[in-house]
Design a protein around this motif. Structure first.
Motif, PDB file in Angstrom:
ATOM      1  N   GLY A  23      26.485  -0.696  -5.922  1.00  8.71           N
ATOM      2  CA  GLY A  23      26.710  -0.842  -7.185  1.00  8.71           C
ATOM      3  C   GLY A  23      26.661  -2.195  -7.973  1.00  8.71           C
ATOM      4  O   GLY A  23      26.985  -2.557  -9.122  1.00  8.71           O
ATOM      5  N   GLY A  24      26.477  -3.197  -7.133  1.00  6.64           N
ATOM      6  CA  GLY A  24      26.339  -4.655  -7.483  1.00  6.64           C
ATOM      7  C   GLY A  24      27.518  -5.402  -7.684  1.00  6.64           C
ATOM      8  O   GLY A  24      27.736  -6.283  -8.349  1.00  6.64           O
ATOM      9  N   ARG A  25      28.710  -4.715  -7.120  1.00  9.98           N
ATOM     10  CA  ARG A  25      30.032  -5.465  -7.243  1.00  9.98           C
ATOM     11  C   ARG A  25      30.703  -5.631  -5.832  1.00  9.98           C
ATOM     12  O   ARG A  25      30.203  -4.981  -4.757  1.00  9.98           O
ATOM     13  CB  ARG A  25      30.770  -4.450  -8.006  1.00  9.98           C
ATOM     14  CG  ARG A  25      30.343  -4.224  -9.452  1.00  9.98           C
ATOM     15  CD  ARG A  25      30.961  -3.776 -10.497  1.00  9.98           C
ATOM     16  NE  ARG A  25      32.076  -2.810 -10.324  1.00  9.98           N
ATOM     17  CZ  ARG A  25      32.436  -1.685 -10.776  1.00  9.98           C
ATOM     18  NH1 ARG A  25      31.679  -1.297 -11.876  1.00  9.98           N
ATOM     19  NH2 ARG A  25      33.474  -0.853 -10.621  1.00  9.98           N
TER      20      ARG A  25
ATOM     21  N   VAL B  97      25.749   9.119  -0.591  1.00 15.62           N
ATOM     22  CA  VAL B  97      25.355   7.906  -0.262  1.00 15.62           C
ATOM     23  C   VAL B  97      23.956   7.674  -0.028  1.00 15.62           C
ATOM     24  O   VAL B  97      22.989   6.885  -0.403  1.00 15.62           O
ATOM     25  CB  VAL B  97      26.037   7.327   0.804  1.00 15.62           C
ATOM     26  CG1 VAL B  97      25.540   5.928   1.373  1.00 15.62           C
ATOM     27  CG2 VAL B  97      27.669   7.090   0.548  1.00 15.62           C
ATOM     28  N   LEU B  98      23.192   8.778   0.487  1.00 14.24           N
ATOM     29  CA  LEU B  98      21.888   9.017   0.811  1.00 14.24           C
ATOM     30  C   LEU B  98      21.085   9.056  -0.643  1.00 14.24           C
ATOM     31  O   LEU B  98      20.299   8.154  -0.852  1.00 14.24           O
ATOM     32  CB  LEU B  98      21.544  10.347   1.247  1.00 14.24           C
ATOM     33  CG  LEU B  98      21.800  10.465   2.708  1.00 14.24           C
ATOM     34  CD1 LEU B  98      21.288  11.746   3.428  1.00 14.24           C
ATOM     35  CD2 LEU B  98      21.432   9.239   3.700  1.00 14.24           C
TER      36      LEU B  98
ATOM     37  N   ARG C 228      18.395   5.833  -1.692  1.00 11.05           N
ATOM     38  CA  ARG C 228      17.083   6.063  -2.185  1.00 11.05           C
ATOM     39  C   ARG C 228      16.878   5.238  -3.621  1.00 11.05           C
ATOM     40  O   ARG C 228      15.919   4.575  -3.720  1.00 11.05           O
ATOM     41  CB  ARG C 228      16.952   7.499  -2.343  1.00 11.05           C
ATOM     42  CG  ARG C 228      16.738   8.344  -0.898  1.00 11.05           C
ATOM     43  CD  ARG C 228      16.352   9.957  -1.526  1.00 11.05           C
ATOM     44  NE  ARG C 228      16.407  10.656  -0.442  1.00 11.05           N
ATOM     45  CZ  ARG C 228      17.831  11.446  -0.159  1.00 11.05           C
ATOM     46  NH1 ARG C 228      18.296  11.524  -0.843  1.00 11.05           N
ATOM     47  NH2 ARG C 228      17.648  12.008   0.912  1.00 11.05           N
ATOM     48  N   GLU C 229      17.822   5.250  -4.307  1.00 13.42           N
ATOM     49  CA  GLU C 229      17.882   4.321  -5.832  1.00 13.42           C
ATOM     50  C   GLU C 229      17.775   2.988  -5.306  1.00 13.42           C
ATOM     51  O   GLU C 229      16.678   2.214  -5.868  1.00 13.42           O
ATOM     52  CB  GLU C 229      18.971   4.845  -6.547  1.00 13.42           C
ATOM     53  CG  GLU C 229      18.879   4.397  -7.835  1.00 13.42           C
ATOM     54  CD  GLU C 229      19.989   4.563  -8.511  1.00 13.42           C
ATOM     55  OE1 GLU C 229      20.045   3.874  -9.571  1.00 13.42           O
ATOM     56  OE2 GLU C 229      20.837   5.637  -8.334  1.00 13.42           O
TER      57      GLU C 229
ATOM     58  N   VAL D  89      16.406   3.570   3.720  1.00  9.79           N
ATOM     59  CA  VAL D  89      16.227   4.791   4.315  1.00  9.79           C
ATOM     60  C   VAL D  89      16.023   4.527   5.806  1.00  9.79           C
ATOM     61  O   VAL D  89      16.402   5.513   6.449  1.00  9.79           O
ATOM     62  CB  VAL D  89      14.840   5.233   3.596  1.00  9.79           C
ATOM     63  CG1 VAL D  89      14.105   6.481   4.359  1.00  9.79           C
ATOM     64  CG2 VAL D  89      15.273   5.653   2.153  1.00  9.79           C
ATOM     65  N   PRO D  90      15.078   3.611   6.405  1.00 11.83           N
ATOM     66  CA  PRO D  90      14.706   3.474   7.778  1.00 11.83           C
ATOM     67  C   PRO D  90      15.979   3.313   8.425  1.00 11.83           C
ATOM     68  O   PRO D  90      16.303   3.910   9.800  1.00 11.83           O
ATOM     69  CB  PRO D  90      13.850   2.446   7.861  1.00 11.83           C
ATOM     70  CG  PRO D  90      13.156   1.991   6.456  1.00 11.83           C
ATOM     71  CD  PRO D  90      14.347   2.486   5.551  1.00 11.83           C
ATOM     72  N   ILE D  91      17.024   2.894   7.988  1.00  9.85           N
ATOM     73  CA  ILE D  91      18.440   2.715   8.868  1.00  9.85           C
ATOM     74  C   ILE D  91      18.966   3.946   8.957  1.00  9.85           C
ATOM     75  O   ILE D  91      19.331   4.309  10.424  1.00  9.85           O
ATOM     76  CB  ILE D  91      19.370   1.753   7.899  1.00  9.85           C
ATOM     77  CG1 ILE D  91      19.024   0.359   8.151  1.00  9.85           C
ATOM     78  CG2 ILE D  91      20.666   2.076   8.549  1.00  9.85           C
ATOM     79  CD1 ILE D  91      19.997  -0.551   7.124  1.00  9.85           C
ATOM     80  N   VAL D  92      19.155   4.847   7.946  1.00 13.18           N
ATOM     81  CA  VAL D  92      19.565   6.318   8.137  1.00 13.18           C
ATOM     82  C   VAL D  92      18.855   7.094   9.160  1.00 13.18           C
ATOM     83  O   VAL D  92      19.185   7.871   9.950  1.00 13.18           O
ATOM     84  CB  VAL D  92      19.980   7.148   7.048  1.00 13.18           C
ATOM     85  CG1 VAL D  92      20.592   8.400   7.233  1.00 13.18           C
ATOM     86  CG2 VAL D  92      21.079   5.763   6.141  1.00 13.18           C
ATOM     87  N   ASP D  93      17.537   7.049   8.925  1.00 11.33           N
ATOM     88  CA  ASP D  93      16.254   7.869   9.402  1.00 11.33           C
ATOM     89  C   ASP D  93      16.195   7.519  10.878  1.00 11.33           C
ATOM     90  O   ASP D  93      15.999   8.464  11.819  1.00 11.33           O
ATOM     91  CB  ASP D  93      14.993   7.903   8.755  1.00 11.33           C
ATOM     92  CG  ASP D  93      15.035   8.374   7.117  1.00 11.33           C
ATOM     93  OD1 ASP D  93      15.874   9.082   7.007  1.00 11.33           O
ATOM     94  OD2 ASP D  93      13.833   8.288   6.667  1.00 11.33           O
TER      95      ASP D  93
END
Length: 265
Positions: free
Chosen positions: A184-186, A233-234, A238-239, A250-254
């Protein structure tokens, strides 16, 4: 002595308003033009003060004036001297001063003699740039670390280890909060202020009630809460990746491969 005009928050009591004025006048008498501003942090700055709360005041000074000054604490006021160059320096995640950064979040600048710089500098301390978010989530493993603890909690649940499930679920929460606030940038708030911040300044894509409910249920070791949080969180992952030159989250979770089946409800 001419009274100094302060932009005191409306929620501040008359007693604390007078105390803040005393801080301003005393520092003005001591430092003159070297006094650049005052930032009111803590509970008083955010409208959450109790009868036992003191004033946490950052006294922003020129570099020369800051030399030799130390934080002073009384029952009523903590005065923290801070040079303008120190305020402009952004401590990276994982360093000793990272945890001070949230103290500037939503903290009103009550005196500014810099022409508006203090608001911008305080905001920068409390926000996470996309580059910082990438470092926190990837280099410092906060996303992968959260997945790891969430996975361990679900594995303990599968194997009937209730105590272990709850311990791993509770351990996952600091990693989760670092993840969602970075996305969220915070900067993640101190626990004391978490409900207040989520209610007054919601994170993009989350409601205060929704995220706080997931946090509380996770503390209880609720597997359904862990799985629901994982799906949320997924989506945010992606966003975030859409803003990157190439996917990084994405690669971290995948990379967990078939182990992710445990997150299926």
């Amino acid at each position: 002595m001419t009274a100094i005009s302060l932009a005191s928050p409306e929620h501040l009591t008359p007693e604390r308003t007078n105390l803040l004025a005393e801080v301003a006048e005393r520092n003005d008498a001591t430092h003159g033009d070297d006094l650049l501003g005052l930032i009111l942090s803590g509970s008083a700055g955010r409208g959450l003060a109790t009868d036992r709360s003191d004033l946490d005041v950052y006294v922003v000074l020129t570099d020369d004036a800051t030399a030799g000054r130390r934080t002073t604490k009384t029952a009523a006021v903590d005065e923290i001297p801070l040079s303008l160059s120190e305020l402009a320096e952004i401590p990276p995640f994982g360093t000793d001063y990272w945890w001070y950064r949230w103290s500037f979040a939503w903290a009103p600048v009550v005196l500014d003699r810099t022409g508006g710089m203090l608001d911008d500098l305080a905001l920068r301390q409390a926000t996470v740039s996309p580059e910082e978010a990438r470092s926190i989530l990837v280099t410092h493993d906060r996303l992968d670390g959260w997945v790891n603890y969430a996975y361990r909690a679900l594995k303990s649940d599968r194997d009937g280890r209730v105590r272990e499930r709850r311990l791993d679920a509770a351990e996952s929460l600091p990693w989760l909060l670092d993840t969602v606030f970075s996305l969220g940038g915070r900067v993640r708030p101190y626990h004391k202020y978490l409900p207040w911040e989520l209610e007054q300044h919601p994170l993009p894509g989350w409601t205060a009630d929704g995220l706080l409910s997931l946090v509380e249920r996770t503390l209880d070791g609720d597997p359904a809460a862990i799985r629901e949080t994982f799906e949320r969180v997924l989506d945010h992952r992606r966003e975030f990746d859409r803003s990157q030159p190439e996917p990084v989250l994405v690669p971290i979770v995948d990379g967990w491969g078939s182990e992710l089946a445990l997150f299926d409800s």
